[in-house]
Scaffold this active site. Sequence first.
Site, mmCIF file in Angstrom:
data_model
loop_
_atom_site.group_PDB
_atom_site.id
_atom_site.type_symbol
_atom_site.label_atom_id
_atom_site.label_comp_id
_atom_site.label_asym_id
_atom_site.label_seq_id
_atom_site.Cartn_x
_atom_site.Cartn_y
_atom_site.Cartn_z
ATOM 1 N N ARG A 141 34.009 30.139 36.815
ATOM 2 C CA ARG A 141 33.761 31.342 36.015
ATOM 3 C C ARG A 141 34.021 31.032 34.539
ATOM 4 O O ARG A 141 35.138 30.661 34.152
ATOM 5 C CB ARG A 141 34.662 32.483 36.487
ATOM 6 C CG ARG A 141 34.728 33.689 35.574
ATOM 7 C CD ARG A 141 33.471 34.499 35.606
ATOM 8 N NE ARG A 141 33.667 35.776 34.917
ATOM 9 C CZ ARG A 141 32.693 36.452 34.309
ATOM 10 N NH1 ARG A 141 31.470 35.977 34.306
ATOM 11 N NH2 ARG A 141 32.940 37.599 33.722
ATOM 12 N N HIS A 182 37.061 37.411 44.767
ATOM 13 C CA HIS A 182 36.860 36.088 44.184
ATOM 14 C C HIS A 182 36.723 35.005 45.253
ATOM 15 O O HIS A 182 36.617 33.825 44.933
ATOM 16 C CB HIS A 182 38.010 35.753 43.234
ATOM 17 C CG HIS A 182 37.993 36.611 42.003
ATOM 18 N ND1 HIS A 182 38.529 37.872 41.989
ATOM 19 C CD2 HIS A 182 37.482 36.400 40.769
ATOM 20 C CE1 HIS A 182 38.358 38.401 40.783
ATOM 21 N NE2 HIS A 182 37.732 37.532 40.033
#
Length: 757
Positions: A515, A695
């Site tokens: 990310r 996540h």
Amino acid sequence: MTTSIIGYPRIGGERELKFWTEAYFKNKISQEELLKNVATLRLKNWKKEQSSGLDFIPSNDFSFYDTVLDTAVLLNVIPKRFRDLELDALDTYFALAKGYQGEAGDVKALPMKKWFNTNYHYLVPEIEDNTTFALKGSKIIDEFLEAKEAGISTKPVLVGPFTFLKLASYETKEAKDFANDIANVYVKILQTLEKNKVAWIELDEPALVKDLTEEDITLFKKIYSVILSNKGSLKVLLQTYFGDVRDIYQELIALDFDGLGLDFIEGKQSFDLVKKFGFPEDKVLFAGLVNGKNIWKNDYEKTLSKVAELEQSVSKIVLSSSCSLLHVPVSLEKEDKLTDDIKENFAFAKEKLQELQDLDELITLQNPADSSVLKDNQKIHQNLKRSVDEKVKTRINALTKEDTIRQPARAERFKIQQDYLKLPILPTTTIGSFPQTAEVRQNRKKYRTGEISKEDYGAHLKEDFQEVIRLQENLGFDVLVHGEFERNDMVEYFGENLKGYVFTRFAWVQSYGTRCVKPPIIFADVSRERPITVETSAYARSLTEKPMKAMLTGPITILNWSFPREDIDLQTQSTQIALAIRDEVLDLEAAGLPIIQIDEAALREKLPLRKTDWYSEYLEWAIPTFRLSHSAVKATTQIHTHMCYSEFEDIIRAIDDLDADVISFEASRSSLEILDSLQAEHFETAVGPGVYDIHSPRVPSVEEIENVIHRILKKIPLEKVWINPDCGLKTRRNEETVASLKNLIEATTNVRKKLEK
């Protein structure tokens, strides 16, 4: 004088690491190809650092996901649930980072938390009672030898044992119970490095800049008494950053370290400590004088003055970055959309290497004032003049305390909103964003590059909004969101729509794992010139009879996830942003949005690392700033906020003081630890602790989510509980998202039925 950096960005100038790693996750490239690619990237970085004239080039600062995780694997700190999967080394590593769901089993990932006062996230090591510390793997030596083979001498970098133990979580034992074990493993690491002709090792101990107890200092000295007495000819650099080491400076200079790295950017007392207590002649001071966290060009004249001041007390100085350059973008080279008069004010990671070289050369000159390098630098700083927005200045000057106080009080609003919204018990919602598929991203890219018109782009967006609202209605959600398909990033999107910001094309910074974010840059006074989200939120509201939640990013998070100005204080910048968000909130309310979420994911990020400074330097203005953004709404308008991946337990009262009506927390990776603090502090705000981890790609079962809900209800009153995932769904795939949300709704329905009996 020589130069050093603590670490360099590992993502690549075009986020190569992200795309290679994600391709591996999707079985599009082999493990062999992945390893070959990253070796090429490492070599490219080392050569860049070598060509810049850097004297201390770091190795082992590369990571597939996180350096704390790398250290845990190196030390054999791998929880049993992952060992039992019996995967190979790399896939076990990724299972620790992302969780695993497959033939070998179903396990949750390690918890994730913010790395000190940055937007980087680390994986929290889990130390079980029977954990056996041992030297496993050889990454640290392999990368040193890899660089050496290319003719590059490096300084291996490793998270220090004290910081590792302080960041870890424990089963029933404590950090002190593992002091000898971890010290002995570090001795083995040092001995291995020494055998391979390593000259220096850097042990990073940022935990030393926090408030230290006597127990902490005893633990640190116990560990390092073992390490330093067995270091042999290897030179050990004890590196700190993000603050000063006032609680332990005298002990550090008395220990047998060969070098000590201090932060002179964020370390408020670093200069005073050196001047007051001196610095040993047999040690090297690695002076962090080039800012590793912000992108503004170094003021050479000021830095040279600081070096001259240090030289009065220190005989051996190495110029260094204040922290790892991981926290800034890779390079300005491709930023062709920035005008030269703006671009010349910035220095990203590659440019900071040049700054170190410039400073090193200037120091060697008898008359640096005659240097064209210094004169050009002075001219840049003298020419940076920002115009003052008089309207913004007038608004700020007119503010009073009443502008930050919402009426009526929260308890009264709670009853009014219950009657107005008519939501069921355990209302369900999501945090805001839905998966941004390749089609969504491609549509936005075509609009940005002019391939499609604004009308075509808007038509595609409306289709996306319609689809996601139908999905939420079919699943059975109580409060809907529009999916945020028009937004690239929760901060960048707002920055692009606020006056006072400038934007980059390739200035990516790693947030966690694969990310990356592209923080906007605050260049001048900030204000809102026109509504930002009102049109899309109002359109989404028109598509459903259910309550629609509008989504905004809060002023503190916009500030903390931007590169801020350095010529005015953070409070002034945050107040400017809060006034802009306040205007947006009121327009959303006027457009009929009954619920408005103002995300403050980064509230804790700029919290001073020392508790004594929390209120005086941050919270006393951060809390009123958030309240300013929403205090003018009606009692019927429900204000939500969201926070994620930080330790919030010790600022629970401050969070309650934000005076939101509902707050959603990340809680799943931390095993709902925050619930005890909410209960103990009699938290008044309604809460939605995340019931599953977004996540990770694994899909939680209905039973798993039901168990989480029951755990929540044991700590939080039923009427104050919301059910939601722990964060936005932007980074996930549609298949796993729909499956997870379906299970969330089914679990909530099951719990409601049990409660009704």
